[in-house]
Design a protein around this motif. Structure first.
Motif, short mmCIF file in Angstrom:
data_model
loop_
_atom_site.label_atom_id
_atom_site.label_comp_id
_atom_site.label_asym_id
_atom_site.label_seq_id
_atom_site.Cartn_x
_atom_site.Cartn_y
_atom_site.Cartn_z
N MET A 13 22.48 -8.76 -17.41
CA MET A 13 21.29 -8.76 -16.58
C MET A 13 20.74 -7.34 -16.48
O MET A 13 21.35 -6.46 -15.88
N ASP A 14 19.60 -7.13 -17.07
CA ASP A 14 18.95 -5.83 -17.09
C ASP A 14 18.07 -5.72 -15.85
O ASP A 14 17.11 -6.49 -15.69
N CYS A 15 18.41 -4.79 -14.96
CA CYS A 15 17.69 -4.71 -13.70
C CYS A 15 17.84 -3.32 -13.07
O CYS A 15 18.72 -2.54 -13.44
N SER A 72 24.20 2.78 -7.29
CA SER A 72 22.88 2.18 -7.47
C SER A 72 22.21 2.74 -8.72
O SER A 72 22.52 3.86 -9.16
N GLU A 73 21.29 1.97 -9.27
CA GLU A 73 20.61 2.37 -10.50
C GLU A 73 19.10 2.23 -10.30
O GLU A 73 18.51 1.17 -10.53
N THR A 74 18.46 3.32 -9.88
CA THR A 74 17.02 3.31 -9.64
C THR A 74 16.33 4.52 -10.25
O THR A 74 15.18 4.81 -9.93
N SER A 75 17.01 5.22 -11.14
CA SER A 75 16.48 6.50 -11.65
C SER A 75 15.30 6.32 -12.59
O SER A 75 14.50 7.24 -12.76
N GLU A 76 15.17 5.17 -13.22
CA GLU A 76 14.12 4.98 -14.22
C GLU A 76 12.98 4.08 -13.72
O GLU A 76 12.28 3.45 -14.50
N GLY A 91 14.84 1.94 -2.57
CA GLY A 91 15.97 2.73 -2.08
C GLY A 91 16.41 2.33 -0.70
O GLY A 91 16.07 1.26 -0.19
N SER A 92 17.17 3.22 -0.11
CA SER A 92 17.73 3.00 1.22
C SER A 92 16.65 3.20 2.29
O SER A 92 15.91 4.19 2.26
N LEU A 93 16.58 2.28 3.23
CA LEU A 93 15.66 2.44 4.36
C LEU A 93 16.04 3.67 5.18
O LEU A 93 15.17 4.39 5.69
N GLU A 145 17.65 -5.81 -8.21
CA GLU A 145 18.78 -6.52 -7.62
C GLU A 145 19.35 -5.72 -6.46
O GLU A 145 19.57 -4.51 -6.59
N VAL A 146 19.59 -6.40 -5.35
CA VAL A 146 20.27 -5.80 -4.21
C VAL A 146 21.58 -6.55 -4.02
O VAL A 146 21.60 -7.76 -3.77
N LEU A 147 22.69 -5.81 -4.17
CA LEU A 147 24.02 -6.40 -4.04
C LEU A 147 24.61 -5.96 -2.70
O LEU A 147 24.86 -4.78 -2.48
#
Length: 452
Positions: free
Chosen positions: A91-93, A108-112, A120-122, A175-177
């Motif tokens: 799953m690419d996300c 977490s993976e949000t760099s791209e 991100g984090s509230l 995706e939020v786990l």
């Protein structure tokens, strides 16, 4: 007030004062004001009990017997290898990981992320984007009307913040786990999520609630989702938690003109799980499609409440929920569609179907329509039934064993919901999860019939 109600209110008040929330909000008066108003609401709002219509079939007595402790510190010891059991292959996300309610940035993976997207984090956004949060926070969730919403507001410690700029279309899902870790104490988390889709934007959001072991904990999750004009959000939620977990999700969705929301809600775990959707159309030609599937087994209660407010004309909503019940499982489905006087040309449909695999399972289903306009297309219905012996006989006559025939019929019943998930790895995961559960249930049922 009775002694029982006083004791119940004390549980909420004690929990509200138990957490040492250290949000970076010293200079954020709007957040301090919201939390102060929520504290006052906890002292005045009625405690949920069986004589209230919305809590008629769902008791919170088991929840009130627990002595939950808040978790304030972030988890820094978790490593990537610790997530392997919960990640979906292929799953690419983009991904956010939370552990007991706190974001874990290094997992977490949000760099791209593309330009114009904040994920991100509230908690972090209170420092980086406080003005943006102030614009939308609390716009749809009224903490003075719902006791658990007030509790979430008082004890907010982290959550998800997603903001997509106008006309930006994400290339892959977010995706939020939510991972609940087994601790010695029964813990509570209050994730507070804010999703803002600006005009013309599009995104897919996946939320998954999982846990380690069979620990006791309480997730009191609250999400505010704002869809501005012509925005589109596809939203999949999978609750698959510990058999001793308590889970409450409140989702507040507001939709502007020509916005589109398509949601799939899957409730597969937990001892006590309740999900509430509150949807309001704020302008014309908006559309909301909700599909749901719940499996409820021994010592489980799963509860879905839908409140769809057609406040404007030319809007469409469709809700289709299905349940598979076995053992002594209990389910509650309470769906309400309100069509206002001026909401002409509304198109609203609601249906709930339930498949009972054992005689001891129980479902309370109550689809409702309140229509005050005279030019609408609306329908609602419900069904409760068992597997048809004729269908099983037909399949056995073609060489299919009884257990396999029962599983195939159950999967066929559920696939109408599962097939609405367009993301292959997620759809396959849910299908396998249900297949494994049915293997166990059907086997146990056949053994019981042989003994009898």
């Amino acid at each position: 007030m009775s002694a029982g109600n006083e004791q119940s209110r004390q549980w909420f008040e004690d929990l509200a004062h138990s957490g040492q929330v250290d949000l970076p909000s010293e200079k954020l008066g709007w957040l301090d004001d919201a939390r102060q108003q929520a504290r006052q609401a906890i002292n005045t709002l009625p405690v949920p009990y069986r004589k209230q219509e919305e809590w008629r079939y769902t008791s919170i007595d088991g929840l009130l017997k627990q002595n939950f402790q808040p978790v304030n510190d972030p988890f820094t010891a978790l490593q990537s290898v610790d997530l392997e059991d919960w990640l979906l292959p292929e799953m690419d996300c983009y991904r956010l990981v939370f552990a007991n309610g706190r974001c874990v940035p290094h997992l977490s993976e949000t760099s791209e992320l593309p330009d114009g997207v904040r994920v991100g984090s509230l908690r972090a956004a209170l420092t980086t984007d406080p003005d943006l949060l102030a614009t939308w926070f609390g716009q749809t969730a009224n903490h003075s009307q719902h006791l658990f919403t007030a509790l979430n507001t008082v004890l907010i410690n982290d959550g998800v913040f997603i903001h997509v700029d106008s006309n930006v279309k994400l290339d892959k899902p977010i995706e939020v786990l939510y991972l609940s870790l087994a601790l010695e104490d029964a813990v509570v988390a209050h994730p507070r999520n804010l999703v803002v889709m600006e005009p013309g934007s599009e995104a897919t959001l996946i939320e998954r609630f999982v846990s380690t072991g069979q620990s006791v904990y309480f997730n009191n999750n609250l999400s505010e989702i704002i869809l501005n004009e012509s925005a589109t959000l596809i939203h999949h939620r999978v609750q698959d938690e510990s058999s001793q977990a308590y889970h409450l999700s409140n989702l507040f969705l507001s939709q502007q003109k020509q916005s589109r929301y398509r949601g799939t809600a899957l409730a597969l775990g937990g001892a006590w799980a309740r999900t509430e959707y509150k949807v309001k159309f704020l302008d014309e030609e908006a559309e909301c499609r909700l599909n749901g599937l719940y499996t409820v087994g021994e010592k489980q209660l799963t509860d879905f409440h839908l409140d769809i407010d057609h406040a404007k004309p030319h809007c469409a909503s469709e809700e289709n929920f299905r349940g598979i019940l076995y053992g002594k499982g209990r389910a509650v489905f309470d769906g309400r569609i309100l069509v206002a006087k001026d909401a002409q040309k509304s198109d609203a449909h609601l249906h709930n179907a339930n498949l009972m695999l054992t005689r001891n399972a129980e479902v309370d289903t109550k689809p409702q329509l309140e229509i005050y306009a005279d030019d609408v297309k609306c329908s609602h219905g419900t069904s409760v039934g068992q597997l048809e012996p004729e269908q099983i006989y037909y399949m056995r006559a073609r060489g299919i064993e009884t257990a396999m025939a029962q599983k195939m019929l159950c999967l066929g019943f559920a696939d109408e919901i599962i097939d609405t998930i367009e993301i292959e790895p997620l759809r396959q995961h849910v299908h396998e999860r249900l297949h494994n559960a049915l293997d166990r249930v059907v086997s146990e049922q056949l053994q019981a019939e042989e003994v009898a």
